[in-house]
Design an enzyme around this catalytic site. Structure first.
Site, short mmCIF file in Angstrom:
data_model
loop_
_atom_site.label_atom_id
_atom_site.label_comp_id
_atom_site.label_asym_id
_atom_site.label_seq_id
_atom_site.Cartn_x
_atom_site.Cartn_y
_atom_site.Cartn_z
N TYR A 107 0.59 -41.26 -20.24
CA TYR A 107 0.78 -41.92 -21.48
C TYR A 107 0.56 -41.09 -22.62
CZ TYR A 107 0.89 -46.43 -18.78
OH TYR A 107 1.37 -47.35 -18.23
N TYR A 145 0.87 -43.32 -11.60
CA TYR A 145 -0.35 -42.60 -11.88
C TYR A 145 -1.71 -43.36 -11.27
CZ TYR A 145 -1.03 -46.37 -15.36
OH TYR A 145 -1.03 -47.58 -15.79
N ARG A 201 -0.98 -46.39 -8.70
CA ARG A 201 -0.25 -47.48 -8.93
C ARG A 201 1.19 -47.24 -8.81
NH1 ARG A 201 -0.87 -50.80 -13.36
NH2 ARG A 201 -0.18 -52.38 -11.14
N HIS A 209 4.70 -51.92 -19.12
CA HIS A 209 4.18 -52.74 -19.72
C HIS A 209 4.97 -53.59 -20.79
CE1 HIS A 209 0.16 -51.70 -17.89
NE2 HIS A 209 0.58 -50.20 -18.25
N HIS A 266 5.76 -48.73 -13.49
CA HIS A 266 5.65 -49.95 -14.13
C HIS A 266 5.79 -49.57 -15.64
CE1 HIS A 266 1.45 -48.69 -14.19
NE2 HIS A 266 1.55 -49.07 -15.38
FE LIG Z 1 0.03 -48.54 -16.93
#
Ligand SMILES: [Fe+2]
Length: 219
Positions: A100, A138, A155, A160, A158
């Protein structure tokens, strides 16, 4: 809208109407509606949300490394057919390497440069479209309060979303991609069946359709 999704909605409309016509009455109609027209499932906000992303639907320009991805769809009311224009859609994601823009979990109010984040309003037909790149996977950061036991768990990829409309119940969710081998073992993704879409790929990009169904805020 991909063919499966379109066919699914058409089938739901047919079945929902049929239940009433066949004398099942209002209750049967509602039962069908609940079965065949699920409200989009909510999911955790996650540790990388930041408040105040810029209004933009092009989250990634050509300089952003990664595989091009276009996601489009319609925000519907709870009947799965009434579009919701003017819904605020907030989107944030990791880059292709799974990072991120701020790597500090819980950094909600940081006003630094926003990257791979945006807000938009659905148009008069309830539609939205974002241009971005495929998010990388991540692991869950260690020592997140309440999520300690998942620290280090990889994970699935994805994106959000947070969707807000004045007459509907807001939903926070994560969009997942069919075929990702990390969905099955993910405590959030594996049961979010409304939030897993199939992607098509052409020479230039991947494309997917994600329609969002909001619960009504009043009856
Ligand atoms: Fe996330």
């Amino acid at each position: 809208m991909n063919n499966d999704r379109r066919a699914g909605i058409s089938r739901r409309r047919f079945l929902g109407g049929g239940a009433v016509l066949l004398g099942g009455g209002l209750l049967a109609g509602r039962a069908f509606a609940q079965q065949g027209c699920p409200v989009t499932q909510g999911d955790i906000l996650g540790p990388y949300y930041r408040f105040g992303a810029p209004f933009q639907s092009r989250l990634a320009g050509p300089e952003e490394p990664g595989e091009r991805l276009v996601v489009s769809g319609t925000v519907y009311s709870a009947d799965c057919r009434t579009p919701v224009p003017g819904a605020l859609v907030e989107i944030w994601q990791a880059n292709g390497a799974g990072l991120y823009d701020t790597e500090k979990p819980g950094n909600y109010t940081d006003k630094g440069n926003f990257r791979l984040r945006g807000m938009l309003y659905t148009d008069a037909q309830g539609k939205y479209r974002i241009e971005t790149v495929m998010p990388g996977r991540y692991p869950v950061p260690p020592n997140l309060p309440g999520l300690e036991k998942y620290g280090g768990l990889m994970r699935p990829a994805h994106i959000h979303f947070r969707v807000i409309d004045a007459l509907h119940v807001p939903v926070t969710l994560q969009l997942y991609f069919k075929g990702d081998p990390f969905i099955a073992g993910d405590p959030w993704a594996h049961e979010r069946t409304t939030n897993i879409i199939e992607l098509e790929q052409d020479a230039e990009q991947r494309r997917g359709v994600f329609d969002i169904v909001l619960a009504r805020g009043f009856q």
